[in-house]
Design a protein around this motif. Structure first.
Motif, PDB file in Angstrom:
ATOM      1  N   SER A 101      10.939 -75.759  17.594  1.00  0.00           N
ATOM      2  CA  SER A 101      12.004 -76.495  16.484  1.00  0.00           C
ATOM      3  C   SER A 101      10.805 -77.014  15.577  1.00  0.00           C
ATOM      4  CB  SER A 101      12.487 -77.729  17.290  1.00  0.00           C
ATOM      5  OG  SER A 101      11.463 -78.648  18.020  1.00  0.00           O
ATOM      6  N   LYS A 102       9.375 -77.134  15.696  1.00  0.00           N
ATOM      7  CA  LYS A 102       8.369 -77.768  14.978  1.00  0.00           C
ATOM      8  C   LYS A 102       8.284 -77.022  13.577  1.00  0.00           C
ATOM      9  CE  LYS A 102       4.272 -75.816  17.185  1.00  0.00           C
ATOM     10  NZ  LYS A 102       3.042 -76.336  17.625  1.00  0.00           N
TER      11      LYS A 102
ATOM     12  N   ARG B 177      10.850 -87.164   8.226  1.00  0.00           N
ATOM     13  CA  ARG B 177      11.951 -86.974   9.071  1.00  0.00           C
ATOM     14  C   ARG B 177      13.004 -86.165   8.648  1.00  0.00           C
ATOM     15  NH1 ARG B 177      16.840 -88.999   9.415  1.00  0.00           N
ATOM     16  NH2 ARG B 177      16.653 -89.920   7.431  1.00  0.00           N
TER      17      ARG B 177
ATOM     18  N   LEU C 255      12.566 -82.538   9.068  1.00  0.00           N
ATOM     19  CA  LEU C 255      12.572 -82.413  10.517  1.00  0.00           C
ATOM     20  C   LEU C 255      11.342 -82.036  11.151  1.00  0.00           C
ATOM     21  CD1 LEU C 255      16.030 -80.003  10.732  1.00  0.00           C
ATOM     22  CD2 LEU C 255      15.738 -82.620  11.125  1.00  0.00           C
TER      23      LEU C 255
ATOM     24  N   GLU D  89       8.404 -82.989  13.304  1.00  0.00           N
ATOM     25  CA  GLU D  89       8.048 -83.751  14.370  1.00  0.00           C
ATOM     26  C   GLU D  89       6.607 -83.609  14.760  1.00  0.00           C
ATOM     27  OE1 GLU D  89      10.123 -81.536  17.513  1.00  0.00           O
ATOM     28  OE2 GLU D  89      12.251 -81.623  16.757  1.00  0.00           O
TER      29      GLU D  89
ATOM     30  N   ASP E 167       3.594 -85.758  17.546  1.00  0.00           N
ATOM     31  CA  ASP E 167       3.117 -86.335  18.736  1.00  0.00           C
ATOM     32  C   ASP E 167       2.448 -87.958  18.296  1.00  0.00           C
ATOM     33  OD1 ASP E 167       0.620 -86.042  18.374  1.00  0.00           O
ATOM     34  OD2 ASP E 167       0.443 -84.447  19.586  1.00  0.00           O
TER      35      ASP E 167
ATOM     36  N   ARG F 138       1.062 -88.650  14.673  1.00  0.00           N
ATOM     37  CA  ARG F 138       1.761 -89.764  13.941  1.00  0.00           C
ATOM     38  C   ARG F 138       0.562 -90.968  13.343  1.00  0.00           C
ATOM     39  NH1 ARG F 138       5.163 -90.569  17.166  1.00  0.00           N
ATOM     40  NH2 ARG F 138       6.863 -89.178  16.076  1.00  0.00           N
TER      41      ARG F 138
END
Length: 409
Positions: A73-74, A384, A387, A389, A391, A395
């Motif tokens: 998904s990343k 966001r 999409l 992502e 960890d 972040r």
């Protein structure tokens, strides 16, 4: 079904990408190329689109990517940004089999029967399960091209009109600028001439091209690029590399001072000018969080120090007197240049605009830390929406970078 004339020049094409199959295949061959495939699909799709003239260029009317969202998904944001429709294909069985095949086939048949009249179908997968699909395309008199990142079954290869082999694809992925990909025909062979090779076969015309490439290169050349040049000159080599079985063995026996090493993905060089000591010692480093975010969200690709200086300059100019946005951007730009952290006026405008999206009011009491915090919140919101992502460590790195070091966690 007859094809209606195209309203615009170019071949009407459709691209269907089995992400899991191609990505895992590339990982086994060249991790750096796999990374570029996953994170910069626009690069190689542009190369596929180019054809030299408007008439033989390709227009991808359909761009579909099928991936397992649990694992990959990343990468979604990179593909949606490149104009692909991303279809989630999670594992539906205990054996981990995803729904990619059925989704890809259904969408392909919809495109085949659609009113647009797709002229060329691209299937990016080495999965021979798609052989029947290729047969259906051929029966409908449509061109078919397979992009493979791994071994390709003979029937699957022969059913397609063209195959972009692993080495061809890797060569394009490892180039810094997109160039047209001309697929190697599955039926075409180049004429051979010249002296006989030791095996009793004619000496391949690729020998001359490869030798010229290595002699003129400014350093060792990545093996995939050499293989690409060889196959362009002599497509018949793809069968068994002139009786040598694989590319490494074929290029290693050329002699004439041409050396080959399988190290780090394979390299070829002119032994009269270079040696194995000239090979790159490290693989391409992982891009920092700033590069990933800038690529996907259009956030200015500035350093932490440049962002920090921008916020300091903004605080200073806001305290002096209120000015219109264009004049403020120019002054902040000039201040950053004077401080040794040059930024563009467009970058300053992008940040000021982002502060507006974050509902931060620019006043003469705004501090650099407040500006940095509001801007960082805007960047996080952009990520966001895209999409992306992260960890916890990523972040923290994102906040440290975007805030110019004002936010450490």
């Amino acid at each position: 079904m007859s094809l209606s004339p195209s309203r615009r020049p170019g071949i009407r094409a459709a691209m269907f990408v089995d992400f899991d199959n191609v990505y895992t295949g590339l990982l086994a061959l060249d991790p750096a190329a796999a990374k570029r495939f996953a994170e910069d699909p626009k690069h190689w799709t542009d190369a596929l689109s180019a054809g030299g003239t408007a008439e033989n260029s390709r227009r991808f009317l359909v761009r579909n990517c099928y991936l397992n969202p649990v694992v990959y998904s990343k990468y979604r944001a990179y593909w949606t940004r490149a104009g692909f429709r991303v279809i989630d294909c999670p594992s539906l069985t205990q054996q981990g089999k995803s729904s990619t095949d059925i989704n890809l086939v259904l969408d392909s048949m919809d495109a085949l029967s659609g009113s647009v009249g797709i002229e060329e179908f691209f299937i990016a997968s080495a999965d021979a399960d798609f052989t029947s699909l290729i047969q259906r395309f051929r029966a409908a008199d449509r061109m078919t091209t397979v992009i493979a990142a791994g071994p390709v079954a003979f029937a699957y290869r022969e059913m397609a009109d063209s195959v972009v082999e692993s080495h061809d694809f890797i060569a394009i992925l490892n180039q810094s600028a997109a160039e047209p990909i001309r697929a190697v025909s599955t039926n075409g062979t180049a004429p051979v001439s010249g002296p006989r090779a030791p095996q009793g076969r004619p000496l391949s015309p690729a020998v001359k091209d490869v030798t010229a490439l290595i002699r003129s290169a400014a350093g060792p050349v990545v093996g995939a690029m050499v293989a690409h040049r060889a196959l362009a000159a002599d497509p018949s080599l793809k069968a068994d590399w002139g009786g040598h079985g694989k590319f490494g063995t074929w290029v290693a026996q050329l002699g004439k001072g041409i050396e080959y090493s399988p190290a780090r993905g394979g390299w070829v060089w002119d032994a009269k000018r270079f040696s194995s000591a000239d090979l790159p010692q490290d693989t391409e480093p992982e891009p920092g969080i700033e590069e990933q975010v800038a690529r996907v969200t259009d956030v200015p690709s500035l350093s932490t120090a440049q962002f920090r200086q921008m916020f300091i300059a903004l605080e200073k100019r806001l305290r002096e007197h209120p000015v219109n946005r264009n004049e403020l951007a120019k002054q902040v730009r000039d201040d950053c240049v004077s401080a040794g952290q040059p930024v563009s006026r467009a970058a300053v405008n992008f940040v000021i605009q982002g502060l507006g999206y974050a509902h931060f009011e620019l006043t003469d009491t705004s501090t650099a830390a407040q500006l940095a915090t509001a801007w960082t919140h805007n960047v996080e919101e952009l990520c966001r929406v895209a999409l992306m992502e992260f960890d916890d460590d990523e972040r923290r790195a994102l906040r440290r970078w975007a805030s110019g070091g004002f936010l450490e966690s």
